[in-house]
Scaffold this active site. Structure first.
Site, PDB file in Angstrom:
ATOM      1  CB  SER A 155      -0.955   0.012   1.205  1.00 15.35           C
ATOM      2  OG  SER A 155      -0.231   0.004   2.423  1.00 15.35           O
ATOM      3  CE  LYS A 193      -3.628   3.487   3.657  1.00  9.71           C
ATOM      4  NZ  LYS A 193      -3.329   2.234   4.374  1.00  9.71           N
TER       5      LYS A 193
END
Length: 234
Positions: A155, A193
């Site tokens: 990711s 993230k």
């Protein structure tokens, strides 16, 4: 605090005695730690004895007794594996297992816990139990409490973070917009993230177009730490 070599020797002695019932010989210790001389083992044993981890029994050959273990490794010592880094990606400095960074005389090595595996979204329980340890030169990390996590997806691939990398995290509850963080969502789910603060919302951006960007109200997001580097093994 133990140096990496002291920790490695203590672990080896403990496991050898658990498996065989007798302490390892100096030659076995030297081979296990990849040292070139027994004098290095003597110095390590002396340091462990002075710190109260082992004791030598007089008038007996190979008589070394483990008295105690560091608290962070006693829970799963028989299966724990010490990892030495091959590459630290935040400054591209290469380290080999036999590097002077891990020599007996180097006193600035530290051991940090690997606290689980992180992906785009995992339950909080996935990073609450230590699964391993990591030995690092202390000058490669800043002040504060640190831990490591193993990456389990792609990711953040466009940020240079690959599946199976180990990320180094400094524990903190604040971050600057643009930094990569470990975030706890709704006290249940953990993700890593890129953090963006936009007005009254927090945006958590993946670095892969196949993963969605998420937007949250600030009260739903708790920062658990900031990425400060990563290790990639080849």
């Amino acid at each position: 605090m133990l140096t990496c070599k002291q920790y490695e020797l203590l672990l080896f002695i403990h496991n050898h005695m658990k498996e065989t019932g007798v302490p390892p010989s100096f030659d076995e210790m030297k081979t296990a730690l990849e040292l070139t001389s027994k004098s290095g083992i003597h110095r390590l044993i002396t340091a462990l004895e002075e710190r109260g981890f082992i004791r030598r029994l007089p008038n007996r050959a190979r008589a070394v007794e483990v008295i105690r273990l560091p608290e962070k490794i006693t829970f799963n010592l028989s299966s724990a594996r010490k990892i030495s880094p091959s590459v630290i990606e935040n400054n591209k400095r290469k380290i080999s297992k036999n590097s002077d960074n891990f020599d007996l005389e180097e006193k600035k090595n530290i051991i940090i816990p690997i606290m689980g595996r992180i992906a785009a979204a995992v339950p909080i329980s996935a990073i609450q139990q230590q699964i391993n340890t990591l030995c690092l030169p202390q000058d490669m990390i800043s002040l504060g409490e640190h831990y490591a996590l193993e990456v389990k997806d792609d990711s953040m691939i466009e940020a240079g973070i690959l599946d199976k990398d180990i990320i180094i995290v400094r524990r903190q509850n604040t971050a600057t917009s643009g930094e990569i963080i470990i975030a706890l969502i709704d006290k249940e789910e953990v993700t890593f993230k890129r953090y963006r603060r936009k007005g009254n919302s927090i945006t958590l951006e993946a670095a892969n177009p196949h993963y969605e960007t998420r937007i949250y109200r600030p009260e739903r997001v708790q920062i658990q730490g900031k990425l400060i580097g990563l290790i990639r093994k080849y």
